[in-house]
Write an enzyme that holds these catalytic residues in place. Structure first.
Site, short mmCIF file in Angstrom:
data_model
loop_
_atom_site.label_atom_id
_atom_site.label_comp_id
_atom_site.label_asym_id
_atom_site.label_seq_id
_atom_site.Cartn_x
_atom_site.Cartn_y
_atom_site.Cartn_z
N HIS A 131 -6.38 -77.47 11.92
CA HIS A 131 -6.50 -77.75 10.47
C HIS A 131 -5.80 -78.95 10.10
O HIS A 131 -6.09 -79.63 9.28
CB HIS A 131 -5.90 -76.66 9.82
N ASP A 190 -5.70 -73.26 13.90
CA ASP A 190 -5.22 -73.50 12.56
C ASP A 190 -4.22 -74.94 12.93
O ASP A 190 -4.80 -75.72 13.42
CB ASP A 190 -4.13 -72.59 12.22
#
Length: 556
Positions: A332, A298
């Site tokens: 991300h 993430d």
């Protein structure tokens, strides 16, 4: 070296004023007066966990031995708790004041996958008070604490995490399903247990509310994944040299801490690790992150400060932060602020960092309902390569989904509504980004504000970006772009502006464009370009959706 990369480098070499751009660029802000971060200091006294009964056989649960060594060390004025080389299995460990937990080379602190060893505790998740499983390593209201050394801390995250089928190869998916657990009705997600699956079907099930009983939380216990390391309201903290990997949820989570140093750590998670952030600095003050590497599932390096009303009530911004000489691989976002930024963020300095293969490079995200003010953000000397989405992104329509859609996934653009400005309206302003090189991205720059409150006061200087698409500014004002050099594959348009006000574009250089400017919306004004060779574009400008020619001025 790829031909496209060679061409990009050649373009940069020929771009005007680039030879000494980074060393000679004059900016409206200074990195000379950076925040100071208080340091830790420990006695030399050493407490070896072996003397407290710990065994490195990978089978013995050493929770009691390690915690007893930490308590003894703290009670005697502090020092070093030593984890020697070997495989040390453990349940949750609580750090205490004046203790340096030190891992020798070839030491692996392996947290157990036995969920019964992790009691449910009142904690915090994504900026809200939540019931969670106890974190493998944690501390609350402690001072002068550290985790240092050369070993590995493994959070047994694979035992906790649900996994999306689209993020695995066919063989990986088959092996995962064969290992046990359950598959969702749509056959797209694997869950390690029935409790995990049950929790996933509920809206915010871990939120602490009067109607929820201990029995309810137990029925979804496996879903309430812990962060690997949570330090709450601690002062003078050092994390140095250690690898933190395989976290059930976030990897490193300092919350409301002061004087935090993170140096030469490696935060590592599988790329498919849902919520597998690298480090989330939440409502902290005086922070230094340097020389560290993040390769996670993430966001890589993320700034937070609480969510919605709870974050605004806490009212603790993350402030006085230095992030330098660090690398982010899969994530991300390389450097990220938000989306839980309701307490605000300010005085953040990011420089001399590299992002390789992240979904987005510089990522600033929020949404209505958050409130909070993010300001005085300074970024320079950033190198990026193979960015999947945007190199630089500001977005006030964050929708809690992966930044890049999976194969076959369709997403609708958010519905644009003009709403009243309230305390729930987030504010992004006063950002300064300079000296950025990006070799490969889907889009160079994307700025999307709210119609009721534009993103404002952003300065972008000396950017050199190779991307499929160029610049997209929506609901933005007081934006300055200077010395931006673009190699763009799809320049139709090169620059899109929707309801932009006081947009200053100076010395924009590009390879070619079918359309140079598309101006849309009936609330554009004072868009001025100078030092741009419009002759390289087949068409200079078009005006749609209520935009008029008087909003754009192209000077030589």
């Amino acid at each position: 070296m790829k031909k496209s990369t060679v061409a990009f480098l050649a373009f940069l070499a020929l771009a005007p004023g680039l030879a000494n751009a980074q060393s000679n660029a004059k900016t409206a802000y200074s990195f000379a007066n950076l925040p100071s971060v208080a340091k830790t200091s420990f006695k030399a006294d050493t407490f070896n966990i072996v003397k407290f009964g710990a065994k490195s056989d990978g089978l013995t649960l050493n929770t009691k031995s390690i915690n007893e060594a930490i308590v003894a060390c703290s009670q005697k004025g502090g020092g070093v708790v030593l984890i020697p080389k070997g495989m040390w299995l453990s349940g949750p460990i609580e750090l205490k004041s004046n203790v340096n937990l030190h891992l020798q080379k070839n030491a692996i602190l392996q947290f157990t996958s036995d969920f019964d060893q992790y009691p449910l505790v009142a904690s915090n998740w994504e900026g809200l008070p939540q019931m969670r499983n106890q974190s493998p390593i944690w501390a609350t209201n402690q001072q002068n604490i550290a985790i240092t050394g050369y070993g590995i801390i493994d959070g047994a995250g694979d035992a906790w995490r649900m996994v999306k089928k689209d993020k695995l190869t066919e063989s990986q998916w088959k092996n995962l399903v064969a290992s046990g657990g359950l598959v969702s009705d749509d056959k797209k997600t694997w869950y390690p247990s029935e409790k995990t699956l049950k929790g996933s079907k509920l809206k915010n099930p871990g939120e602490i509310t009067p109607d929820k009983t201990p029995e309810f939380y137990q029925s979804i216990k496996d879903f309430l994944r812990p962060n690997l390391l949570v330090l709450t309201s601690c002062k003078r903290v050092l994390l140095e040299g250690v690898t933190f990997q395989n976290s059930p949820a976030w990897n490193l989570h300092p919350l409301m801490c002061e004087d935090l140093t993170v140096r030469n750590v490696y935060a590592k998670n599988p790329w498919y690790a849902q919520n597998g952030d690298g480090i989330d600095i939440e409502s902290c003050k005086n922070v230094l992150i340097e020389g560290s590497t993040f390769d996670v599932g993430d966001d890589g390096i993320c700034i937070k400060s609480g969510r919605d009303a709870a974050g605004r009530k806490r009212g603790m911004p993350t402030e006085n932060v230095i992030i330098r000489n660090s690398t982010v691989y899969h994530a991300h976002g390389g450097f990220v602020i938000g989306s839980e930024m309701s307490g605000g963020a300010k005085n953040i300095f990011v420089y001399d960092c590299s992002f390789i293969g992240t979904d987005i490079g510089l990522r600033f995200k929020t949404t209505r309902g958050r409130g909070g003010v993010v300001e005085k953000i300074f970024v320079k000397n950033i190198n990026m390569k193979d960015i999947i989405g945007e190199a630089i992104l500001f977005d006030m329509y964050y929708a809690a989904v992966d930044p890049v859609p999976l194969s076959g996934e369709k997403r609708d653009a958010p519905k644009v509504q003009l709403l009243p400005v309230t305390e729930e309206t987030p504010v992004f302003r006063d950002f300064h980004i300079s000296d950025v090189v990006c070799d490969g991205a889907a889009k160079a720059i994307f700025v999307r504000g709210l119609p009721e409150l534009s993103i404002s006061d952003i300065t972008l200087d000396n950017l050199n970006i190779k991307a499929k698409e160029g610049i997209d500014l929506q609901e933005a004002k007081n934006i300055s772009l200077n010395r931006v050099n673009l190699v763009v594959a799809q320049a139709n348009p090169l620059i899109n502006i929707q309801n932009g006000n006081n947009i200053n574009l100076k010395n924009i250089n590009y390879n070619s464009a079918q359309l140079l400017f598309r101006i849309s919306g009936d609330r554009n004004s004072a868009i001025v370009s100078s030092g741009l060779d419009s002759g390289k574009a087949q068409q200079k400008s078009e005006f749609v959706a209520g935009a008029t020619e008087k909003s754009l001025q192209i000077n030589k």
